[in-house]
Structure formats: C-alpha cells, structure tokens
Design an enzyme around this catalytic site. Structure first.
Site, PDB file in Angstrom:
ATOM      1  CB  ALA A 205      -0.947  -0.018   1.318  1.00  0.00           C
TER       2      ALA A 205
ATOM      3  N   GLY B 108       0.816  -5.027   1.093  1.00  0.00           N
ATOM      4  CA  GLY B 108      -0.490  -5.300   0.180  1.00  0.00           C
ATOM      5  C   GLY B 108      -0.111  -5.922  -1.105  1.00  0.00           C
TER       6      GLY B 108
ATOM      7  CD  GLU C 216      -2.588  -7.699   2.566  1.00  0.00           C
ATOM      8  OE1 GLU C 216      -2.406  -6.575   2.553  1.00  0.00           O
ATOM      9  OE2 GLU C 216      -3.495  -8.068   3.572  1.00  0.00           O
TER      10      GLU C 216
ATOM     11  CD  GLU D 150       1.162  -5.411   5.513  1.00  0.00           C
ATOM     12  OE1 GLU D 150       2.030  -6.290   5.847  1.00  0.00           O
ATOM     13  OE2 GLU D 150       0.647  -5.533   4.397  1.00  0.00           O
TER      14      GLU D 150
HETATM   15  N1  CAA Z   1       4.490   3.490   0.182  1.00  0.00           N
HETATM   16  C1  CAA Z   1       5.086   4.681  -0.310  1.00  0.00           C
HETATM   17  N2  CAA Z   1       6.458   4.942  -0.448  1.00  0.00           N
HETATM   18  C2  CAA Z   1       7.174   3.855  -0.482  1.00  0.00           C
HETATM   19  C3  CAA Z   1       6.608   2.554  -0.173  1.00  0.00           C
HETATM   20  C4  CAA Z   1       5.265   2.336   0.125  1.00  0.00           C
HETATM   21  N3  CAA Z   1       4.849   1.049   0.324  1.00  0.00           N
HETATM   22  N4  CAA Z   1       7.769   1.734  -0.272  1.00  0.00           N
HETATM   23  C5  CAA Z   1       8.906   2.471  -0.442  1.00  0.00           C
HETATM   24  N5  CAA Z   1       8.400   3.818  -0.695  1.00  0.00           N
HETATM   25  C6  CAA Z   1       9.218   4.941  -1.338  1.00  0.00           C
HETATM   26  C7  CAA Z   1      10.423   5.246  -0.051  1.00  0.00           C
HETATM   27  O1  CAA Z   1       9.860   6.217   0.690  1.00  0.00           O
HETATM   28  C8  CAA Z   1      11.188   5.973  -1.039  1.00  0.00           C
HETATM   29  O2  CAA Z   1      10.866   7.259  -1.338  1.00  0.00           O
HETATM   30  P1  CAA Z   1      11.845   8.378  -1.470  1.00  0.00           P
HETATM   31  O3  CAA Z   1      12.944   8.057  -2.583  1.00  0.00           O
HETATM   32  O4  CAA Z   1      11.243   9.557  -1.834  1.00  0.00           O
HETATM   33  O5  CAA Z   1      12.635   8.594  -0.367  1.00  0.00           O
HETATM   34  C9  CAA Z   1      11.316   5.134  -2.237  1.00  0.00           C
HETATM   35  O6  CAA Z   1       9.956   4.472  -2.218  1.00  0.00           O
HETATM   36  C10 CAA Z   1      12.302   4.125  -2.336  1.00  0.00           C
HETATM   37  O7  CAA Z   1      12.345   3.189  -0.964  1.00  0.00           O
HETATM   38  P2  CAA Z   1      13.637   2.859  -0.397  1.00  0.00           P
HETATM   39  O8  CAA Z   1      14.475   3.829  -0.380  1.00  0.00           O
HETATM   40  O9  CAA Z   1      13.215   2.238   0.927  1.00  0.00           O
HETATM   41  O10 CAA Z   1      14.114   1.832  -1.426  1.00  0.00           O
HETATM   42  P3  CAA Z   1      14.761   0.288  -1.239  1.00  0.00           P
HETATM   43  O11 CAA Z   1      14.941  -0.151  -2.691  1.00  0.00           O
HETATM   44  O12 CAA Z   1      15.956   0.411  -0.172  1.00  0.00           O
HETATM   45  O13 CAA Z   1      13.555  -0.363  -0.606  1.00  0.00           O
HETATM   46  C11 CAA Z   1      11.502  -1.507  -0.356  1.00  0.00           C
HETATM   47  C12 CAA Z   1      12.396  -0.849  -1.301  1.00  0.00           C
HETATM   48  C13 CAA Z   1      12.168  -2.820   0.236  1.00  0.00           C
HETATM   49  C14 CAA Z   1      10.170  -1.686  -1.062  1.00  0.00           C
HETATM   50  C15 CAA Z   1      11.464  -0.771   1.184  1.00  0.00           C
HETATM   51  O14 CAA Z   1      11.181   0.669   0.520  1.00  0.00           O
HETATM   52  C16 CAA Z   1      10.038  -1.035   1.783  1.00  0.00           C
HETATM   53  O15 CAA Z   1      10.396  -1.872   2.791  1.00  0.00           O
HETATM   54  N6  CAA Z   1       8.991  -0.541   1.590  1.00  0.00           N
HETATM   55  C17 CAA Z   1       7.908  -0.620   2.569  1.00  0.00           C
HETATM   56  C18 CAA Z   1       7.242  -1.929   2.438  1.00  0.00           C
HETATM   57  C19 CAA Z   1       6.094  -2.078   3.530  1.00  0.00           C
HETATM   58  O16 CAA Z   1       6.064  -1.716   4.608  1.00  0.00           O
HETATM   59  N7  CAA Z   1       4.852  -2.282   2.654  1.00  0.00           N
HETATM   60  C20 CAA Z   1       3.695  -2.437   3.504  1.00  0.00           C
HETATM   61  C21 CAA Z   1       3.044  -1.388   3.439  1.00  0.00           C
HETATM   62  S1  CAA Z   1       1.540  -1.354   4.327  1.00  0.00           S
HETATM   63  C22 CAA Z   1       0.371  -2.190   3.341  1.00  0.00           C
HETATM   64  O17 CAA Z   1       0.630  -2.585   2.527  1.00  0.00           O
HETATM   65  C23 CAA Z   1      -0.850  -2.337   4.212  1.00  0.00           C
HETATM   66  C24 CAA Z   1      -1.897  -3.345   3.805  1.00  0.00           C
HETATM   67  O18 CAA Z   1      -2.080  -4.339   3.953  1.00  0.00           O
HETATM   68  C25 CAA Z   1      -3.094  -2.464   3.080  1.00  0.00           C
END
Ligand code: CAA
Length: 701
Positions: free
Chosen positions: A68, A107, A110, A130
């Site tokens: 998400a 997500g 999911e 999450e």
């Molecule tokens: N939403 C919005 N922005 C996100 C994002 C997300 N899920 N994941 C990453 N980004 C953004 C970061 O903020 C970053 O933005 P900036 O360049 O502006 O700083 C950019 O994407 C790149 O991210 P990273 O610097 O972290 O890049 P990376 O290659 O080192 O890692 C990643 C990539 C493994 C995807 C890491 O970003 C990560 O772990 N992201 C979060 C994943 C997460 O927690 N997902 C669950 C979301 S909640 C959900 O999904 C709820 C649900 O069930 C409905």
C-alpha cells in the site's frame, strides 16, 4: 492520481491469448490510487474480453510491489479498496497468475495471495512487514495466509515482518514455483502457465474461503508479547489469525477489518509510519551532490571499535587496511574478527567460503605508509585529543589527495582534530555506535571547515555500509549522545529513587534497557577513570562516584548498580542500594515513590528540550533526524517515533511547562513552538528549523 496498470496481450505457444497486466508506479509500484483504479479497470476488461483466456499480473522487472502507498495513510485513502480488488482477482473466472520479480511486500504480497498461482524469480522476496508500521496486513493477508500455510507459521511470518527470499518462500509455500532466469523468462513461463490453467476449476485455488486448520496460539501470544514488547500490532495480528481458525472467511475478514482500523488510528501506527519516512529522509541533505562510495578504507586502531568497523566494511564490499602500530593490539583485533566470523559459521549465518573471502579483504598492517591508496581512513583509537591529532598529522603525510580523513570520536571537536592537518576541508567525523558491525546508526559529523564534497563522500560511505546515516553538526556529543546524556537520571537517583524503580519505568516506556542497567553494561570504569584523570568534582555525580570508589564497575566486575550472576542476569543488590541510601542521607534526601509518568517526564523531557537546542543551533537538519539518531543509536522505542515526535505528541506547551518546572533552561525554539502551537513537520516548524540550519550551513554548501 499516482500510478497506472498497463495491459499487453501475448499469445501463448498453444495459441491462446493471455493479458499481461503490469503495475507501474515507480520506484516500488506502491498500490497508490492510480494503481488500484487501473487494476479494477483491467479486471473488468479481462472479464468482458472473451478473446482473453487468462491473465498474468506483474510489476515489471526488479520489483513486483512494495505494498500500500504509505504516504496515502496520512492524507486518507481514496478510490477502490485493495480488499475489493483482491476479491475481484480471486473471484475471476479466468486464471490470474502472479509473476513476481523482486519484492512483493505488504499489500503487494496480499495481491499475490489473491492470484490463483504465484510464480517467482530467484530475485523475488515475500513479506508482510506491516507490523513494522504498527498495523497488520489489512487486505485479507491475515486470512488468506493461514489458509495457505497454516496458522502458526502465519503468525511467525506476519509478526516478524521480515521479508523472505524466493527459495525459502517456495519451501514455506508462499510461492508456488521458482522460475530460473531473468524477468523475461519469468514472464514467458507465467504466460504459458496461465494459458494451460485456462478453463480449469479455480475453486481450490481461491484462498478466501472456509477456515484455516485448527491451531493453539496462546504460546505465540506470550512469545510476541516478549519479543515485540509494548507493540500493539502483533497481538492484534494473532487475534486475526485466531479468527481465521475459528470463523468462515467473510466473518473473519470483519475481525481483520476491525483490528486494522483500531491500529491505524492509534499513536503507535502514526509514530512508526513517521519513522519509516524519517529513516529515509535523514539520508537526504539538501545542497549535497551525490558522490561515489569509497572502495578502500583504512582504519587506525584495531580495538573493539576498529575491528567492528573493519567487519562492517568487508561485509559491504569495501577493502580494508586495519592499522595498529602495536603488533599485539593488531593481532588481538584480527583474532577478535576471526572469532566473530567463526561464530557466524557455527550459527550458519555465513559459509566458510564467505568468511575466507571477508578475511582476505582485510589487510592487517603496522605501517602508516600502507594507507596511501585508501579512499577514506577512519581513526578509531580511544578518546584522547593529543593522540588523535598526532594520528591525523600522520594521515596528512601518507594519505593520497582527496582521501577522506574521518575520526570515529564520539564527542571531541572535529575542528580541533582537523587543525592537525594541512587539509581541514577533508576531515569529518564518522561516529559509529558500538558494536559497529551491529548497530545501524552512523552519525557523519560536519566540521566548520569540512568541504561539501567530502561530506557527500562520507554520506555515500554510510549508504554503502547500509547504515542509517545522518548528517550532524560539530557539537559536544553530536546528536544521539548529546541529547541522551541530559536525561534526568542523576536527578532521580540522587533524588530518592532506586535503580530498579527508574529502570522499570524506562523499560515499561519501551526502552530495551533502563538507563541504570545500560550504565552497568557500558562500565563505570570508563567514565570514572576519565573523571579521575581530569580531577572532576561534580555535585550531580555523587552516586556514580560512590559506586566507582567501591569498584562496582558494572557487568564486567559482576556488580555495579545491580549484581550479576555468571550469565550476566541482573538482580537488586542490597550493598549497592545501601551505598545509594548513604548518599541520600548525606544529601538530606528521603526515599520517594513516583508514578511511571513522572519518572518518564524527568528522564526524557530534558532530552526533548536538548533536541530543540540542537535544532536552534543548526546542529541537526530536522527534528526527525534527532528521532532517527535516538531510535537507531540508543534503541529509543521506535513505536513512540523518537523523543521529538514523542514531545510533540505531548504538546509543546506541556513540555515547556514541565521543563521550566524542573528548573531547566528551555530552548528558545521550544518556547516559540509552544507559543505558536507547532505540530511536528508543520510548515511553520520546518521553516523555523530550516532557517537555523541555513544560517549555519548554507553559505558553505
Ligand atoms: N509506500 C509509499 N512509498 C514507499 C513505499 C510504500 N509502500 N515503499 C517505499 N516507498 C518509497 C520510499 O519512501 C522511498 O521514497 P523516496 O525515494 O522519496 O525516499 C522510495 O520508495 C524507495 O524506497 P527505499 O529507499 O526504501 O528503497 P529500497 O530499494 O531500499 O527498498 C522496499 C524498497 C524494500 C520496497 C522498501 O522501501 C520497503 O520496505 N518499503 C515498505 C514496504 C512496506 O512496509 N509495505 C507495506 C505497506 S502497508 C500495506 O501494504 C498495508 C496493507 O495491507 C493494506
């Protein structure tokens, strides 16, 4: 609207037409509104277009989906819900096959669970992280996963929140099949797979039905209450998985929705989501260009710190010259590194071949001349200015032009160190936290004369080491040590509270270890000797001095503020408490009882005040940088968002009133914030902070 979903029709080898739907929302294909709208539309077209027999869902090469869009959480989520989209995928009469290259997280995973099959490349990773954002997989993840791999394994997978690499994920059943080769091989295989699946009965491939197999999860509740102490999300996750076992899918989904909503509006989720962005933002410094990371690092001093930094470099592809002019120290340092790696082999976290490679990339040396080719040199000897200045003069002599000269000092003035060289513009602080190969924080200290491109190289060094890297100003203690050192611990211990009372409150607040236990761990001798050498008499350190004089140095001597058994478990010690009580008597202090909240205020409101001082002096770029330093350098509970976020959540007027009542001098910025009722990250607050930073630094960038 951010993001879209592209559709391309491909013909499989049996001649059938397969739609390839590709989520497109750089950089991680987060499920922003545009992607959800796109998925909804493409699924409707899939149903309507009779020429298409099946679909493949992908995220293109390198990343499937990062979940998400977290930035939408604060502003409100609009457009179709992910839950409905996943249900539409699952209920499609035409097979939908996920083709996963790179991460499938939250997500994103999911969505993959909603697909009828999941094919993955060797670069794929599955994760439901999450929990690290204070929430749970709220689009059916807590329901479909237990129905796929069982309740117990699901609890572990979701509560740990750690992504799993493809091979293991296939073994656990998170993916159905691994496909060798690059993204195009994966896509080709998925198209063929989907074509073959067309026309099959998909009922058994739909995870959103029936119940998960029975399992007893009370043990898991206890386990995660301990390993993720204080966090609300793990317990809510277990409730959802219990519902997956006890109830039919639709009813259990209601439990998931209700638990998700409760978490989402709570302070922990807000703090953890703030931390997610804070951690990424701190690495970005306006005005600094990108620089290449060093390929070779010299390290001066083969003690605990130096050998830790050496391991950290080697593990991240940086060649090391580890220098100690004393052969015995050097041998000791190399032995410590070898022992550490031998343990990794025993624990199977590294293979012998990997360890051999790492050791081969560390060259021990006793001669400064061997540092001549290094791109960066980190001095890591003990805290003595004269010694450090001698070393820097020597580095100035041997290092090539452009080499970054870094000190790992934890508080000495970088400028005074730089004066010992003819190139003060090349001198920075690289403040690692001990043990350097474990602790995630690196504070890069900018001296008044450090050149921007040198600072940029130091930031690139931190990124290469995979450290959470924060640029900080040159002030005593820099950020983490400076703000944490003003905690009101002495005030409490000299004011009638015993160690266990203080530590219990701090640990209930979420600190991994109370401040008194922490002091015992670090060792009182370290500071005691330094104070003795300087002949310091500090009326605030009377309890400390009493402990030090009684040779109660902490864990290492088996006794400090507590006593320790052979396994270093602590217990209250009547002798130590008698010493403390004697100090109270001499000071005319009576034993006291204080509430948890009062103790926390005294301990940590001074930290908030000091954080504001760092900001007004231009020593920190953002309030969130201070939070990052405390969370990653001092294990401040992440789910409070760090001291600044915590302070803001109390209300700055409250913080100011209490700080003044404690007799502390409040920061001017705190006063302004309290008067103007600033909120964290509000425009006015950021403008105030930016102007303090700019007046100190921008002219030099
Ligand atoms: N939403 C919005 N922005 C996100 C994002 C997300 N899920 N994941 C990453 N980004 C953004 C970061 O903020 C970053 O933005 P900036 O360049 O502006 O700083 C950019 O994407 C790149 O991210 P990273 O610097 O972290 O890049 P990376 O290659 O080192 O890692 C990643 C990539 C493994 C995807 C890491 O970003 C990560 O772990 N992201 C979060 C994943 C997460 O927690 N997902 C669950 C979301 S909640 C959900 O999904 C709820 C649900 O069930 C409905």
């Amino acid at each position: 609207m951010k993001g879209q979903v592209l559709c391309e029709k491909r013909t499989a080898s049996d001649g059938s037409c397969v739609a390839v739907l590709t989520m497109d929302n750089k950089p991680v294909n987060a499920l922003s509104a545009g992607v959800r709208v796109g998925l909804e539309k493409q699924l409707q077209e899939l149903t309507a277009d009779s020429s298409v027999k099946a679909a493949v869902l992908s995220g293109g090469p390198g990343v499937f989906c990062g979940g998400a869009d977290i930035s939408e959480f604060a502003t409100g989520v609009e457009g179709p819900s992910l839950t409905d989209i996943i249900a539409a995928i699952e209920n499609s009469e035409k097979p939908v096959v996920a083709a996963i290259d790179g991460v499938s997280l939250g997500g994103g995973y999911e969505v993959a669970l909603g697909c009828h099959w999941r094919l993955a490349s060797s670069r794929a990773q599955a994760g439901l992280p999450e929990v690290n954002l204070g929430i749970l997989p709220g689009a059916g993840g807590t329901q479909r996963l237990p129905r796929l791999i069982g309740a117990e394994k699901s609890v572990d997978f979701i509560c740990r929140g750690t992504p799993m690499k493809a091979q293991k994920a296939v073994q656990l059943g998170l993916y159905d099949q691994l496909v060798d080769g690059d993204y195009s091989s994966l896509l080709q295989a998925a198209v063929e797979f989907a074509a073959k699946a067309a026309g099959q009965d998909l009922t058994l491939r739909r995870l959103g039905r029936g119940k998960a197999k029975a399992a007893e999860l009370s043990q898991k509740r206890q386990e995660y209450a301990k390993s993720r102490k204080g966090e609300l999300a793990p317990q809510a996750i277990i409730s959802c998985v219990e519902a997956a076992v006890a109830q039919d899918f639709q009813d259990a989904m209601k439990v998931e929705f209700s638990e998700f909503c409760k978490l989402m509006v709570g302070p922990q989720a807000q703090a953890l989501q703030y931390m997610f962005f804070a951690q990424r933002q701190c690495q970005k410094v306006p005005g600094l260009d990108k620089a290449a990371a060093p390929g070779t690092c010299g390290i001066v001093g083969a003690g605990l710190m130096g050998s830790g930094i050496a391991m950290c470099c080697a593990e991240n592809g940086i060649k090391v010259v580890l220098l100690d002019i004393d052969q015995k120290n050097l041998d000791r340092g190399m032995t410590a590194i070898k022992k550490n790696y031998a343990r990794s082999v025993e624990r199977k976290s590294k293979s012998q071949a990997q360890v051999d490679g790492l050791l081969a990339s560390i060259t021990p040396s006793t001669s400064y001349d061997s540092l001549g080719h290094c791109d960066i040199v980190v001095e890591a000897v003990f805290e003595n200015m004269d010694l450090k200045r001698k070393i820097f003069a020597e580095l100035d002599r041997v290092c090539k032009p452009g080499c970054v000269l870094a000190s790992n000092t934890s508080g000495l003035n970088i400028d005074s160190i730089a004066e010992a060289t003819k190139r003060p513009q090349d001198v920075v602080g690289c403040h690692f936290f001990s043990p350097a190969n474990v602790m995630p924080l690196l504070e890069n200290v900018r001296g008044p004369r450090t050149a921007p491109q040198v600072m940029a190289k130091a930031m690139a060094f931190g990124a290469k080491l995979k450290k959470v890297t924060c640029l900080v100003g040159n002030c005593p203690g820099f950020i983490a040590n400076r703000v944490m050192n003003v905690s009101g611990w002495t005030h409490l211990i000299q004011g009638g509270l015993l160690p266990h009372q203080i530590d219990a409150a701090a640990e209930a607040f979420g600190m991994r270890m109370g401040p008194t236990r922490m002091m015992d761990l670090v060792g009182l001798d370290l500071f005691g000797r330094e104070r003795e050498r300087k002949g310091e008499q500090d009326p605030d350190r009377v309890v400390f001095d009493a402990m030090y004089k009684a040779s109660r140095f902490g864990q290492k001597s088996g006794k400090g503020y507590y006593s320790y058994d052979a396994s270093r478990r602590h217990s209250r010690d009547p002798e130590a408490e008698a010493l403390i009580q004697q100090v109270w008597k001499n000071l005319g202090v009576q034993p006291r009882e204080m509430s948890q909240e009062e103790i926390i205020d005294v301990l940590y409101l001074p930290v908030v005040n000091e954080g504001f001082k760092c900001l007004e002096e231009g020593m920190a770029l953002r309030a969130s940088d201070i939070d990052v330093c405390c969370v990653f350098g001092y294990n401040w509970p992440r789910y409070t968002g760090g001291p600044m976020k915590w302070g803001f959540s109390l209300g700055l007027d409250q913080v100011l009133a209490k700080v003044e009542k404690m007799g502390l001098k409040p920061s001017e910025l705190l006063k302004e914030g309290a008067q103007k009722k600033w909120r964290i990250n509000s425009k006015e607050f950021n403008a105030g902070v930016a102007s303090a930073w700019n007046s100190r630094w921008t002219s030099k960038l």
